[in-house]
Design a protein around this motif. Structure first.
Motif, mmCIF file in Angstrom:
data_model
loop_
_atom_site.group_PDB
_atom_site.id
_atom_site.type_symbol
_atom_site.label_atom_id
_atom_site.label_comp_id
_atom_site.label_asym_id
_atom_site.label_seq_id
_atom_site.Cartn_x
_atom_site.Cartn_y
_atom_site.Cartn_z
ATOM 1 N N THR A 1 -6.152 -76.383 69.394
ATOM 2 C CA THR A 1 -6.681 -77.129 70.524
ATOM 3 C C THR A 1 -5.844 -76.947 71.780
ATOM 4 N N VAL A 2 -4.631 -76.395 71.635
ATOM 5 C CA VAL A 2 -3.791 -76.155 72.804
ATOM 6 C C VAL A 2 -4.386 -74.990 73.588
ATOM 7 N N LYS A 3 -4.721 -75.236 74.819
ATOM 8 C CA LYS A 3 -5.352 -74.212 75.654
ATOM 9 C C LYS A 3 -4.263 -73.356 76.309
ATOM 10 N N LEU A 4 -4.482 -72.059 76.292
ATOM 11 C CA LEU A 4 -3.564 -71.169 76.966
ATOM 12 C C LEU A 4 -3.669 -71.372 78.468
ATOM 13 N N LYS A 5 -2.585 -71.052 79.152
ATOM 14 C CA LYS A 5 -2.610 -71.150 80.601
ATOM 15 C C LYS A 5 -3.621 -70.155 81.155
ATOM 16 N N LYS A 6 -4.253 -70.528 82.252
ATOM 17 C CA LYS A 6 -5.252 -69.662 82.877
ATOM 18 C C LYS A 6 -4.590 -68.430 83.486
ATOM 19 N N TYR A 7 -3.483 -68.645 84.187
ATOM 20 C CA TYR A 7 -2.787 -67.533 84.840
ATOM 21 C C TYR A 7 -1.374 -67.407 84.297
ATOM 22 N N LEU A 8 -0.961 -66.176 84.094
ATOM 23 C CA LEU A 8 0.365 -65.877 83.568
ATOM 24 C C LEU A 8 1.166 -65.116 84.601
ATOM 25 N N LYS A 9 2.472 -65.351 84.620
ATOM 26 C CA LYS A 9 3.363 -64.588 85.491
ATOM 27 C C LYS A 9 3.752 -63.299 84.769
ATOM 28 N N SER A 10 4.347 -62.390 85.528
ATOM 29 C CA SER A 10 4.705 -61.076 84.970
ATOM 30 C C SER A 10 5.577 -61.194 83.732
ATOM 31 N N SER A 11 6.577 -62.073 83.764
ATOM 32 C CA SER A 11 7.486 -62.200 82.616
ATOM 33 C C SER A 11 6.737 -62.659 81.369
ATOM 34 N N GLU A 12 5.748 -63.523 81.549
ATOM 35 C CA GLU A 12 4.972 -63.999 80.411
ATOM 36 C C GLU A 12 4.095 -62.886 79.845
ATOM 37 N N VAL A 13 3.544 -62.069 80.738
ATOM 38 C CA VAL A 13 2.710 -60.951 80.288
ATOM 39 C C VAL A 13 3.567 -59.917 79.561
ATOM 40 N N MET A 14 4.761 -59.648 80.080
ATOM 41 C CA MET A 14 5.649 -58.691 79.414
ATOM 42 C C MET A 14 6.013 -59.178 78.015
ATOM 43 N N ASP A 15 6.294 -60.476 77.870
ATOM 44 C CA ASP A 15 6.595 -61.027 76.545
ATOM 45 C C ASP A 15 5.378 -60.936 75.625
ATOM 46 N N MET A 16 4.227 -61.259 76.168
ATOM 47 C CA MET A 16 2.992 -61.271 75.383
ATOM 48 C C MET A 16 2.633 -59.878 74.872
ATOM 49 N N LEU A 17 2.749 -58.881 75.748
ATOM 50 C CA LEU A 17 2.369 -57.514 75.387
ATOM 51 C C LEU A 17 3.532 -56.686 74.858
ATOM 52 N N GLN A 18 4.745 -57.259 74.925
ATOM 53 C CA GLN A 18 5.944 -56.537 74.485
ATOM 54 C C GLN A 18 6.105 -55.220 75.238
ATOM 55 N N VAL A 19 6.028 -55.297 76.580
ATOM 56 C CA VAL A 19 6.198 -54.113 77.423
ATOM 57 C C VAL A 19 7.318 -54.356 78.424
ATOM 58 N N SER A 20 7.826 -53.280 78.979
ATOM 59 C CA SER A 20 8.902 -53.348 79.968
ATOM 60 C C SER A 20 8.317 -53.603 81.355
ATOM 61 N N PRO A 21 9.164 -53.971 82.326
ATOM 62 C CA PRO A 21 8.676 -54.146 83.692
ATOM 63 C C PRO A 21 8.011 -52.887 84.242
ATOM 64 N N GLY A 22 8.564 -51.720 83.918
ATOM 65 C CA GLY A 22 7.993 -50.458 84.393
ATOM 66 C C GLY A 22 6.614 -50.202 83.817
ATOM 67 N N THR A 23 6.448 -50.498 82.534
ATOM 68 C CA THR A 23 5.139 -50.313 81.902
ATOM 69 C C THR A 23 4.123 -51.268 82.507
ATOM 70 N N LEU A 24 4.532 -52.501 82.759
ATOM 71 C CA LEU A 24 3.626 -53.462 83.378
ATOM 72 C C LEU A 24 3.215 -52.991 84.772
ATOM 73 N N GLN A 25 4.170 -52.442 85.508
ATOM 74 C CA GLN A 25 3.863 -51.907 86.837
ATOM 75 C C GLN A 25 2.861 -50.763 86.721
ATOM 76 N N ASN A 26 3.060 -49.870 85.766
ATOM 77 C CA ASN A 26 2.119 -48.764 85.561
ATOM 78 C C ASN A 26 0.717 -49.273 85.236
ATOM 79 N N LEU A 27 0.629 -50.324 84.423
ATOM 80 C CA LEU A 27 -0.675 -50.893 84.081
ATOM 81 C C LEU A 27 -1.355 -51.486 85.316
ATOM 82 N N ARG A 28 -0.555 -52.017 86.238
ATOM 83 C CA ARG A 28 -1.120 -52.534 87.492
ATOM 84 C C ARG A 28 -1.565 -51.392 88.385
#
Length: 93
Positions: free
Chosen positions: A31-58
């Motif tokens: 029943t706990v709802k996930l946050k609607k918007y995530l910051k970069s650090s949260e996305v990196m933790d979630m996807l297990q990617v580095s800052p550079g990989t996240l930048q490439n995905l953007r």
């Protein structure tokens, strides 16, 4: 020190109580709802990617984002959609 004997009925009751407790915890977690918007650090933790990989995905348009005041936000549902759309089904012969 007195000893007590544990019967199979005691163990069965314990198992049922434990399963009930686990089911209650799972129901609360669902029943706990996930946050609607995530910051970069949260996305990196979630996807297990580095800052550079996240930048490439953007940069290559894989992950949509919103920039507000220098902070990048990612829609959690859009990330899930991207993950689902890029899912690879292994074919076993």
């Amino acid at each position: 020190m007195p000893t007590s004997i544990i019967t199979t009925d005691d163990l069965r009751d314990f198992k049922l109580e434990l399963l009930d407790d686990i089911n209650q915890l799972l129901a609360q977690h669902a029943t706990v709802k996930l946050k609607k918007y995530l910051k970069s650090s949260e996305v990196m933790d979630m996807l297990q990617v580095s800052p550079g990989t996240l930048q490439n995905l953007r940069v290559n348009g894989t992950l949509p984002y919103t920039k507000v005041g220098g902070i990048l936000y990612y829609d959690a549902e859009e990330i899930q959609s991207v993950m689902t759309a890029n899912r690879v089904q292994n074919k076993i012969h």
